[in-house]
Design a protein around this motif. Structure first.
Motif, short mmCIF file in Angstrom:
data_model
loop_
_atom_site.label_atom_id
_atom_site.label_comp_id
_atom_site.label_asym_id
_atom_site.label_seq_id
_atom_site.Cartn_x
_atom_site.Cartn_y
_atom_site.Cartn_z
N LYS A 105 0.81 -1.22 0.00
CA LYS A 105 0.00 0.00 0.00
C LYS A 105 0.84 1.28 0.00
O LYS A 105 0.31 2.37 -0.17
CB LYS A 105 -0.92 0.03 1.23
CG LYS A 105 -2.06 -0.97 1.19
CD LYS A 105 -2.94 -0.78 2.41
CE LYS A 105 -4.17 -1.67 2.35
NZ LYS A 105 -5.05 -1.45 3.52
N LEU A 106 2.13 1.13 0.21
CA LEU A 106 2.99 2.31 0.32
C LEU A 106 3.14 3.06 -1.00
O LEU A 106 3.65 4.18 -1.01
CB LEU A 106 4.38 1.90 0.82
CG LEU A 106 4.47 1.50 2.30
CD1 LEU A 106 5.87 1.00 2.62
CD2 LEU A 106 4.11 2.66 3.20
N ASP A 107 2.69 2.44 -2.10
CA ASP A 107 2.76 3.18 -3.37
C ASP A 107 1.77 4.35 -3.38
O ASP A 107 1.83 5.21 -4.26
CB ASP A 107 2.52 2.26 -4.57
CG ASP A 107 1.18 1.53 -4.49
OD1 ASP A 107 0.46 1.71 -3.48
OD2 ASP A 107 0.86 0.79 -5.43
N GLN A 108 0.87 4.39 -2.38
CA GLN A 108 -0.08 5.50 -2.25
C GLN A 108 0.41 6.56 -1.26
O GLN A 108 -0.29 7.54 -1.02
CB GLN A 108 -1.44 4.97 -1.77
CG GLN A 108 -2.04 3.90 -2.68
CD GLN A 108 -2.31 4.42 -4.08
OE1 GLN A 108 -2.81 5.52 -4.24
NE2 GLN A 108 -1.96 3.62 -5.09
N GLU A 113 8.31 14.65 -3.51
CA GLU A 113 8.10 14.98 -4.92
C GLU A 113 9.40 14.79 -5.69
O GLU A 113 10.44 15.33 -5.34
CB GLU A 113 7.63 16.44 -5.05
CG GLU A 113 7.08 16.79 -6.42
CD GLU A 113 5.73 16.13 -6.70
OE1 GLU A 113 5.53 15.70 -7.84
OE2 GLU A 113 4.91 16.04 -5.77
N GLY A 114 9.36 13.99 -6.73
CA GLY A 114 10.55 13.72 -7.53
C GLY A 114 11.29 12.47 -7.09
O GLY A 114 12.16 11.98 -7.82
N LEU A 115 10.94 11.94 -5.89
CA LEU A 115 11.64 10.76 -5.38
C LEU A 115 10.70 9.57 -5.21
O LEU A 115 11.09 8.54 -4.68
CB LEU A 115 12.31 11.09 -4.04
CG LEU A 115 13.37 12.19 -4.08
CD1 LEU A 115 13.93 12.45 -2.69
CD2 LEU A 115 14.49 11.85 -5.06
N GLY A 116 9.45 9.73 -5.65
CA GLY A 116 8.53 8.62 -5.65
C GLY A 116 7.83 8.39 -4.32
O GLY A 116 7.82 9.24 -3.43
N SER A 117 7.26 7.21 -4.20
CA SER A 117 6.48 6.84 -3.02
C SER A 117 7.38 6.16 -1.99
O SER A 117 8.56 5.88 -2.23
CB SER A 117 5.36 5.88 -3.42
OG SER A 117 5.93 4.64 -3.86
N TYR A 118 6.78 5.85 -0.84
CA TYR A 118 7.54 5.10 0.17
C TYR A 118 7.78 3.66 -0.26
O TYR A 118 8.71 3.01 0.21
CB TYR A 118 6.82 5.15 1.52
CG TYR A 118 7.30 6.29 2.38
CD1 TYR A 118 8.49 6.20 3.11
CD2 TYR A 118 6.58 7.48 2.46
CE1 TYR A 118 8.94 7.24 3.89
CE2 TYR A 118 7.03 8.54 3.24
CZ TYR A 118 8.21 8.41 3.96
OH TYR A 118 8.66 9.45 4.73
N LYS A 119 6.96 3.14 -1.17
CA LYS A 119 7.25 1.81 -1.70
C LYS A 119 8.50 1.86 -2.58
O LYS A 119 9.33 0.95 -2.56
CB LYS A 119 6.06 1.28 -2.51
CG LYS A 119 6.25 -0.17 -2.97
CD LYS A 119 5.03 -0.71 -3.69
CE LYS A 119 5.25 -2.15 -4.12
NZ LYS A 119 4.08 -2.70 -4.86
N CYS A 145 10.34 -2.06 6.47
CA CYS A 145 10.60 -1.06 7.51
C CYS A 145 9.70 0.17 7.43
O CYS A 145 9.55 0.89 8.43
CB CYS A 145 12.07 -0.64 7.49
SG CYS A 145 12.59 0.32 6.05
N LYS A 146 9.10 0.46 6.30
CA LYS A 146 8.23 1.64 6.20
C LYS A 146 6.74 1.28 6.25
O LYS A 146 5.88 2.17 6.15
CB LYS A 146 8.53 2.41 4.91
CG LYS A 146 9.98 2.85 4.75
CD LYS A 146 10.43 3.72 5.89
CE LYS A 146 11.90 4.09 5.77
NZ LYS A 146 12.38 4.85 6.94
N ALA A 147 6.44 0.01 6.44
CA ALA A 147 5.05 -0.45 6.38
C ALA A 147 4.18 0.19 7.46
O ALA A 147 2.98 0.40 7.25
CB ALA A 147 4.99 -1.97 6.51
N ASP A 148 4.77 0.52 8.61
CA ASP A 148 3.94 1.06 9.69
C ASP A 148 3.42 2.47 9.41
O ASP A 148 2.59 2.99 10.16
CB ASP A 148 4.68 1.01 11.03
CG ASP A 148 5.88 1.93 11.11
OD1 ASP A 148 6.22 2.56 10.09
OD2 ASP A 148 6.48 2.02 12.20
N LEU A 149 3.87 3.08 8.33
CA LEU A 149 3.34 4.40 7.96
C LEU A 149 1.86 4.34 7.59
O LEU A 149 1.18 5.37 7.59
CB LEU A 149 4.14 4.98 6.78
CG LEU A 149 5.60 5.35 7.08
CD1 LEU A 149 6.30 5.76 5.79
CD2 LEU A 149 5.69 6.46 8.11
#
Length: 284
Positions: A105-108, A113-119, A145-149
């Motif tokens: 879900k981190l692609d949302q 800006e310019g560096l993409g999503s957390y995925k 590691c970023k899933a808890d966002l």
């Protein structure tokens, strides 16, 4: 809690300390959550016993001569109970979805800006870890590691970012080699802060900070004067501190060049490489 003590000293002219309590059932919530709710939301001091186990009490500093009838204490207890009920609900409901499902879900969730999503960032961290220190557990930690966002707990208590990921990974049954690096990924938060306790944790924190610094420079987000809204200086100092504390034998040049390959920008790679290296050497 020296920092909290400094805060409450400045908030009160006529301080009195009150001791309140909360339902012992809330002790089933991780202590990190309990302390964060009390400290950051309410400016309460948490209480532990000699074994450092958290107890169902709190201390609050009020700006008055006392509370002879206990009404102020009762008010604070009601407020804390409501916050702890929310935390208990988030703790249970967040675990209905696995960290791997949350990572998808981190692609949302936009990183920058310019560096993409957390995925996108998670994929870069996985690639960096694989290139710098091939290890399946470290790779799993980097990917998760970023899933808890995406959890309700972190949305409500942003100070627990990373910490909750580690706790949820532990609950899901991941080994310590996976959940501990996730738990410690944002350390050190400052030069005074303790570094991660394990080498895997140090490596994950290192690549996370490296990705942020190099990425920001690649899209021209560069600290200027006293302005550093994205905390790039702090990230760079943490990166340097980890290299020193763990005596990691990576050259700054190797780290920057490895990370830079994962970005594309209008700036030339060579220009960005020179700018980042100069910036890191200044931090050294």
């Amino acid at each position: 809690d020296a920092a909290l003590l400094r805060t409450v000293i400045q908030l009160n002219e006529y301080p009195s300390v009150l001791c309140g309590r909360f339902d012992e059932a809330f002790l089933e919530i991780p202590k990190e959550v309990l302390v964060t709710v009390m400290r950051y939301h309410q400016k309460y001091f948490s209480v532990v016993n000699e074994a450092q186990e958290i107890q169902p009490y709190f201390l609050t500093v009020v700006n008055t001569s006392g509370d002879p009838e206990g009404r102020i204490r009762e008010g604070h207890e009601r407020v804390l109970t409501a916050r702890l009920e929310d935390a208990a609900f988030f703790w249970k409901s967040d675990q209905k979805e696995s960290l791997r499902e949350r990572t998808e879900k981190l692609d949302q969730v936009l990183f920058q800006e310019g560096l993409g999503s957390y995925k996108d960032k998670a994929q870069r961290l996985l690639t960096l870890c694989t290139q710098l220190h091939p290890d399946s557990d470290l790779g799993t930690a980097a990917w998760l590691c970023k899933a808890d966002l995406t959890t309700e707990m972190v949305r409500e208590l942003s100070e627990l970012q990373g910490v909750m990921g580690g706790l949820y990974a532990q609950r899901e049954g991941y080994p310590e080699e996976v959940w501990q690096p996730i738990f410690e990924q944002y350390r050190p938060a400052s030069l005074e802060d303790d570094p991660p306790s394990t080498q895997r944790g140090a490596l994950l924190s290192l690549v996370d900070k490296l990705d942020t610094v190099v990425g920001c420079f690649s899209v021209d987000i560069v600290p200027k004067g006293s302005g550093d809204p994205y905390g790039v200086r702090r990230q760079a100092l943490g990166l340097i501190k980890i290299l020193f504390d763990f005596q990691l034998e990576y050259s700054l040049e190797l780290l920057v060049e490895t990370a830079l390959k994962l970005f594309s920008s209008e700036k030339s790679a060579e220009q960005t490489r020179k700018e980042v290296l100069f910036f890191l050497v200044q931090r050294v």
